[in-house]
Design an enzyme around this catalytic site. Structure first.
Site, PDB file in Angstrom:
ATOM      1  N   GLY A  33      55.666  66.410   4.251  1.00  0.00           N
ATOM      2  CA  GLY A  33      56.305  67.423   3.410  1.00  0.00           C
ATOM      3  C   GLY A  33      57.551  66.793   2.797  1.00  0.00           C
ATOM      4  O   GLY A  33      58.363  66.180   3.515  1.00  0.00           O
ATOM      5  N   ASP A  73      55.994  67.700  -4.656  1.00  0.00           N
ATOM      6  CA  ASP A  73      56.442  66.396  -4.146  1.00  0.00           C
ATOM      7  C   ASP A  73      57.274  65.632  -5.158  1.00  0.00           C
ATOM      8  O   ASP A  73      58.100  64.797  -4.794  1.00  0.00           O
ATOM      9  CB  ASP A  73      55.237  65.560  -3.716  1.00  0.00           C
ATOM     10  CG  ASP A  73      54.650  66.129  -2.436  1.00  0.00           C
ATOM     11  OD1 ASP A  73      53.837  67.070  -2.538  1.00  0.00           O
ATOM     12  OD2 ASP A  73      55.037  65.687  -1.354  1.00  0.00           O
ATOM     13  N   LYS A 104      50.161  68.449  -3.439  1.00  0.00           N
ATOM     14  CA  LYS A 104      48.951  68.105  -2.680  1.00  0.00           C
ATOM     15  C   LYS A 104      47.682  68.220  -3.510  1.00  0.00           C
ATOM     16  O   LYS A 104      47.527  69.137  -4.308  1.00  0.00           O
ATOM     17  CB  LYS A 104      48.886  69.027  -1.454  1.00  0.00           C
ATOM     18  CG  LYS A 104      47.725  68.825  -0.522  1.00  0.00           C
ATOM     19  CD  LYS A 104      47.563  67.406  -0.055  1.00  0.00           C
ATOM     20  CE  LYS A 104      48.821  66.829   0.574  1.00  0.00           C
ATOM     21  NZ  LYS A 104      48.764  65.354   0.742  1.00  0.00           N
TER      22      LYS A 104
END
Ligand code: MRU
Length: 339
Positions: free
Chosen positions: A56, A224, A235
């Site tokens: 994460g 991200d 993701k």
């Protein structure tokens, strides 16, 4: 210097700083076991990031910052420590943002603690801003895990859901399992069950069906790396969901702190996409289901074009129809607020 009680998030602690060592909740073992891995060096921290003990984007950044603190306390060569951490995973820009912030810090421990506590505060602020977008009774689809496990606490996408619940809204979550690493099935489902937030698990390929039946009200995900124009890496499978949400007229929200923005990248085409081991595709754990000799692709992230994103929620508010100008403005506000 450990973290005091108010700096420490509850109830899920993915990253724990104990003054001389770092404890990371071993996310590879969830939901079966809650055990911590202890890191005492930057090298051990880099290995933990690479091996997905901690994952994460914001949590990786926090871990890397404490890795640099340990390197400095031990008198290690800081450029070597930084290089090791920088090689651990390529896509989440929070890692590189944290390393940059640590570089030249007068007091590395205080700098790392600030990265951690700022992230927790950002998640709580995102939660408050984002909760205003969540209608009563909303059935919210999410992908991967953008929760307390992926941050210093509270979470980004799941933080918005938590804050909506805390504001008295009856919300429920549809967690996509998130093939192939199953962050949705293992981690998001676990976090929601821990807190009694109603959660329904689906396989990724069921999302369109549920949307077409009117069983989803909105989609919210983390990020991200977000380029200067709003293109967003998250993701693998997020892009597919954004296309589906667009087709069904559903809001598609991204929740991410400013540490996830990469203003140096004009658009998403320059975002490095991690390719992960073939074994994640050919089986799971000890079980193999694909034949020997098959070739495999396993990109861990994809890029959602900005025009499919209804709004980006940051600690500074909600950017609707995000684009170059609104992002530049928000990043400038962020810079001012840290002066
Ligand atoms: O490979 P992972 O588990 O590190 O990927 C995580 C994600 O894609 C999350 O959605 C993202 O980091 C946001 S976390 C607040």
């Amino acid at each position: 210097m450990g973290l005091n009680r108010t700096q420490r998030p509850q109830p899920v602690e993915a990253v724990r700083w104990l003054g001389d060592r770092l404890e990371l909740l071993d996310q590879r073992k969830l939901p079966d076991e809650t055990v911590y891995v202890t890191c005492r060096t930057a090298a051990e921290t880099a290995t933990a990031i690479r091996d997905m003990v901690v994952r994460g984007a914001p949590a990786i950044g926090c871990a890397a910052a404490f890795g640099m603190t340990m390197a400095s306390k031990r008198g290690d060569i800081l450029s070597d420590a930084e290089a090791l951490l920088a090689q651990s995973r390529p896509t989440a820009v929070n890692l590189f943002w944290a390393l940059e912030r640590m570089r030249g810090a007068q007091d590395p421990e205080a700098a790392a603690v600030a990265i951690f506590t700022d992230d927790l505060a950002s998640c709580r602020a995102m939660g408050l801003h984002g909760a205003t977008l969540i209608p009563e009774g909303a059935r919210i689809m999410t992908h991967c895990n953008a929760g307390a496990l992926a941050t210093a606490g509270h979470g980004t996408a799941l933080g918005v859901i938590r804050s909506a619940r805390d504001a008295g809204k009856n919300v429920s979550v549809i967690a996509n399992e998130t093939r192939p690493y199953l962050q949705g099935a293992r981690l998001t489902a676990w976090e929601m069950v821990q807190e009694n937030i109603p959660v329904t698990l689906i396989a990724d390929n069921m999302a369109g069906h549920l949307m077409s039946r009117g069983e989803v009200d909105l989609v919210i995900v983390g990020a991200d790396r977000i380029a200067a124009n709003g293109d967003t890496a998250n993701k693998i499978g997020t892009y597919t969901l954004a296309v589906l949400a667009n087709r069904h007229g559903l809001p598609f929200y991204v929740a991410a702190p400013l540490s996830t923005f990469d203003a140096k990248l004009a658009d998403g085409s320059g975002i490095p996409i991690e390719e992960r081991p073939a074994a994640e595709m050919t089986g799971y754990g000890d079980k193999r289901w694909a034949p020997q000799g098959v070739s495999v692709r396993n990109p861990a992230f994809d890029v959602t074009p900005a025009d499919l994103i209804t709004a980006i929620i940051t600690e500074h508010g909600v950017m609707r129809a995000p684009g170059r100008e609104s992002i530049a403005r928000t990043l400038a506000i962020g810079r001012l607020s840290t002066l």
